[in-house]
Write an enzyme that holds these catalytic residues in place. Structure first.
Site, PDB file in Angstrom:
ATOM      1  N   HIS A   1       0.906  -1.164   0.000  1.00 21.57           N
ATOM      2  CA  HIS A   1       0.000   0.000   0.000  1.00 21.57           C
ATOM      3  C   HIS A   1       0.937   1.205   0.000  1.00 21.57           C
ATOM      4  O   HIS A   1       1.568   1.488   1.006  1.00 21.57           O
ATOM      5  CB  HIS A   1      -0.855  -0.046   1.271  1.00 21.57           C
ATOM      6  CG  HIS A   1      -1.641   1.190   1.549  1.00 21.57           C
ATOM      7  ND1 HIS A   1      -2.900   1.414   1.051  1.00 21.57           N
ATOM      8  CD2 HIS A   1      -1.359   2.278   2.300  1.00 21.57           C
ATOM      9  CE1 HIS A   1      -3.351   2.576   1.483  1.00 21.57           C
ATOM     10  NE2 HIS A   1      -2.445   3.129   2.242  1.00 21.57           N
TER      11      HIS A   1
ATOM     12  N   HIS B   1      -3.344   0.072  -5.793  1.00 16.83           N
ATOM     13  CA  HIS B   1      -4.063   1.337  -5.993  1.00 16.83           C
ATOM     14  C   HIS B   1      -3.153   2.573  -6.091  1.00 16.83           C
ATOM     15  O   HIS B   1      -3.207   3.451  -5.251  1.00 16.83           O
ATOM     16  CB  HIS B   1      -5.180   1.571  -4.971  1.00 16.83           C
ATOM     17  CG  HIS B   1      -4.841   1.331  -3.527  1.00 16.83           C
ATOM     18  ND1 HIS B   1      -5.739   0.825  -2.641  1.00 16.83           N
ATOM     19  CD2 HIS B   1      -3.701   1.541  -2.827  1.00 16.83           C
ATOM     20  CE1 HIS B   1      -5.172   0.741  -1.450  1.00 16.83           C
ATOM     21  NE2 HIS B   1      -3.942   1.172  -1.544  1.00 16.83           N
TER      22      HIS B   1
ATOM     23  N   ASP C   1     -10.608  -2.704  -5.414  1.00 14.25           N
ATOM     24  CA  ASP C   1     -10.249  -2.080  -4.137  1.00 14.25           C
ATOM     25  C   ASP C   1     -11.467  -2.013  -3.215  1.00 14.25           C
ATOM     26  O   ASP C   1     -11.636  -1.077  -2.440  1.00 14.25           O
ATOM     27  CB  ASP C   1      -9.653  -0.687  -4.345  1.00 14.25           C
ATOM     28  CG  ASP C   1      -8.680  -0.309  -3.231  1.00 14.25           C
ATOM     29  OD1 ASP C   1      -8.304  -1.201  -2.445  1.00 14.25           O
ATOM     30  OD2 ASP C   1      -8.312   0.871  -3.141  1.00 14.25           O
TER      31      ASP C   1
END
Lengths: 307, 423
Positions: free
Chosen positions: B180, B233, B306
């Site tokens: 992340h 993401h 997501d």
């Protein structure tokens, strides 16, 4: 004037509505001074002061404003309410709704909390300070103080100094003062200034001498102790040396420049007592006085929109 | 069981153009496809009437509430949403309670996926025990149990030392670390992207550069260790530029993005709309455009949902206190197809980002229309439209950042191993 159901921020007001509020507040200021303080325009109305954050002066100011207009005033503070027992903000809203309150004055540590409440309650919501977002009645009372002393609230150069980035007072003031056509300067160390403002007519300074040069008004902001523990500034004495307002720094502004502070003051941190207590220059006490008048005007205006 | 899809449009693998034809499913696998196949005895006929048949979508990043957060979503409700969204494979994040950091839990999740009959759940296992960012989890045992990669989910692996060890150790098993990408210290407490909007809304914010700072460090660590890192993401042009260059250098770097980051920008959080509070937060328009450009030039390897299910009470809070995350299974296809309608991407590019490329990334057989492959299929009508409405989406989670968005592309049916699971 246009209906004002809630007062969530200066954003959403326009120069006409600001002027109307200031005019009404000015009339209340005169009445308050004359000693004829008791009105009955809010008789039978209920005002709840819902404070999720400690505040003595703002709460007292709203309480006094409500009582002077004849409202029934109830104070709820977080320490005594069920919010500490896990009740959510919206549960609280539902409870208050059931009590049929007319005016809800809210202070909350989170930006946008009054806006959230306003969606869920029937009462008029008045923002008494939300997080680092807005504190509209403070900006209005500052504007009234300036207008009474300078005879106008446009075309002035106003330096707002100190912890801008964490200040809801600064945001509301920047919005109001630029909307009314003033030149706003933000002065402070880079760690306490926002990176982006995106508003025309706002200049940023890191040096008090440059920032105060030619200013009509010097508005100081409170420096919270947490800013030092968070490492944003190294120490109170360094801060005072470079950004604390003393006689010398005030001399950079216009000779008739006035000093303001939203309170409570940290004497010797952001402001020197010699300046704060100088009756010729400081308008800090008058700000408190105008606070009651402005809140009377706001309560009155919002209450009328409920008829 | 035999099923014949008639009058379908499908992407021809060689020309990448849509062509009309038929597709035959036998024994849960794609038996044949072509212009005209004839009707085998006892075949069930699906009249597609010109709808597009594509491989079932492969979503490489979704959180599911079960185990531990069933009030937000169960595996059954997530499967329902996935089927309605044309998704037949989901790589699920380990941020559950308990955390998926034990081989038995990996097997449990795989089995629970099989029990749905409609979606394969491919578990990510925790990169560090308890997602605490300190001790490495048992990569070898977790891989043997069926973990597809290692990640601490929405928590960035903050320590450079831990990240170096994770990459190095995972490389020994030929496995990836999924990051992340956000500098943890810079992002602490943030609810929005730093800038004029966050300033005026009075929201705690993180600079968009926090993403690039993490990406730069991890690219260097991947180079140092020979390890493989995947950035989940990705949302900023700056980070994508670093990834682009790292890929050119031949490093083992991959990345995905999610629909909110190429469909929305930070204006969506106006009026303190907590359904648009995501992690990472929505960015400025220039970054949204950079994400679109990186989808177009291939820098981004997959579009993932997501999906982060949230309960209404998680969201009905002042903005800074509300939980971040948006649900995304049912809207994955529609929001992605909007890039085709806008002319940014071709249909073939978009479908590849949702099927073949994520499947290849996972190393699974799904994601392509080919003889002998599992008949995981999605039939959708690209020209029909619908409106996203929070409260009316399939499944339990309703926290969509796309509330009110009109979308073109309606899923008519979903098949898992030849069995119809939706429509």
């Amino acid at each position: 004037m246009a209906q004002l159901k809630h007062l969530l921020g200066i954003e959403g007001l326009n120069p006409v509505s600001v002027t109307n509020l200031l005019d009404l507040a000015e009339s209340y200021a005169l009445l308050n001074r004359s000693g004829k303080t008791q009105r009955d325009s809010l008789r039978g109305r209920t005002l709840i002061n819902l404070f999720f954050e400690d505040s003595t002066r703002t709460r007292t100011s709203f309480e006094l404003a409500g009582r002077r207009l004849g409202a029934d005033v109830v104070n709820m503070s977080v320490a005594t309410s069920s919010v500490t027992k896990g009740e959510t903000l919206l549960d609280t809203a539902a409870t208050l709704n059931a009590m049929n309150c007319d005016l809800l004055v809210v202070r909350h540590k989170s930006s946008g909390a009054p806006a959230l409440l306003a969606q869920k309650v029937g009462a008029s919501v008045i923002n008494a300070g939300d997080g680092t977002h807005e504190h509209p009645t403070q900006a209005l009372l500052d504007a009234l103080t300036i207008r009474r002393n300078k005879g106008r609230i446009s075309g002035l150069t106003i330096a707002i100094c100190g912890d801008i980035v964490h200040s809801r007072v600064a945001r509301s003031n920047i919005l109001l003062l630029t909307m009314m056509g003033n030149f706003v300067r933000l002065v402070g160390p880079p760690t306490l200034l926002p990176g982006s403002i995106g508003v025309n007519g706002v200049e940023i300074f890191h040096d008090m001498e440059e920032g105060l040069k030619g200013a009509d008004i010097v508005m100081m902001l409170r420096l919270q102790k947490e800013r030092m523990t968070a490492g944003l500034i190294p120490s109170a004495r360094e801060y005072f040396t470079f950004y604390g307002l003393d006689r010398k720094k005030l001399s950079y502004a216009k000779p008739d420049a006035l000093v303001m502070h939203p309170g409570p003051m940290n004497r010797g941190v952001e402001i020197d007592s010699e300046v704060a207590d100088d009756a010729a220059r400081s308008r800090i006490k008058e700000q408190v006085e105008m606070g009651v008048a402005v809140r009377m005007a706001v309560l009155d205006t919002c209450a009328r929109s409920n008829y | 069981m035999t099923t014949l899809f008639r009058k379908i449009r499908y992407l021809d693998q060689s020309s990448q153009n849509l062509c009309e034809g038929e597709l035959l499913v036998q024994g849960g696998k794609i038996a044949d496809f072509g212009a005209s196949l004839g009707v085998p005895d006892g075949a069930e006929i699906v009249e597609a009437e010109g709808a597009v048949l594509c491989p079932g979508l492969v979503d490489i990043r979704a959180a599911i509430g079960e185990p531990g957060f069933e009030y937000r979503e169960t595996i059954a409700s997530a499967a329902e949403a996935a089927a309605a969204g044309g998704i037949t494979t989901i790589a699920v994040l380990p941020e559950t309670d308990p955390v998926i950091d034990d081989p038995a839990l990996v097997r449990f999740l795989r089995t629970r996926g099989e029990e749905t009959g409609s979606v394969s759940l491919l578990p990510y296992a925790a990169a560090t025990r308890g997602l605490e960012g300190k001790e490495l989890a048992e990569y070898g045992l977790l891989q043997a149990a069926g973990a597809v990669a290692f990640t601490d989910g929405t928590k960035a692996i903050a320590s450079s030392r831990t990240m170096r060890l994770a990459l190095l150790y995972a490389a020994g098993f030929g496995m990836r670390i999924v990051q992340h990408p956000e500098d943890v210290e810079l992002a602490r407490g943030a609810a929005a992207t730093a800038g004029a909007r966050a300033t005026w809304m009075g929201l705690p914010s993180v600079h968009a550069a926090a993403e690039a700072i993490c990406v730069m460090r991890d690219i260097r660590l991947a180079e140092l260790t020979g390890g493989a890192v995947h950035f989940a993401h990705v949302t900023t042009g700056e980070a994508l530029e670093h990834i682009r260059r790292a890929k050119e250098k031949g490093l083992k770097i991959t990345c995905d993005t999610a629909p909110p980051y190429f469909d929305l920008n930070e204006t969506a959080i106006g009026d303190y709309r907590t359904y648009a509070k995501l992690s990472p937060p929505l960015r400025v328009e220039a970054d949204r455009l950079a994400v679109v450009a990186a989808l177009k030039d291939g820098t981004i390897d997959a579009i993932a949902s997501d999906h982060q299910p949230r309960d209404p009470d998680d969201k009905r809070q002042p903005f800074a206190e509300a939980e971040p995350g948006g649900c995304g299974l049912a809207t994955l296809l529609g929001v992605s197809l909007a890039r085709v309608q806008s002319g940014d991407l071709t249909l073939s590019q978009t479908l590849a980002l949702l099927t073949a490329r994520p499947a290849a990334w996972l190393g699974i057989e799904a994601g392509v229309l080919a003889k002998g492959r599992p008949a995981d299929l999605c039939l959708f009508h690209p020209e029909r439209s619908w409106q996203v409405q929070a409260g009316k989406l399939p499944g339990k989670a309703q926290n969509t950042p796309f509330d009110g968005r009109a979308l073109e592309g309606v899923v008519l049916g979903t098949w898992k191993a030849g069995r119809r699971v939706y429509g």
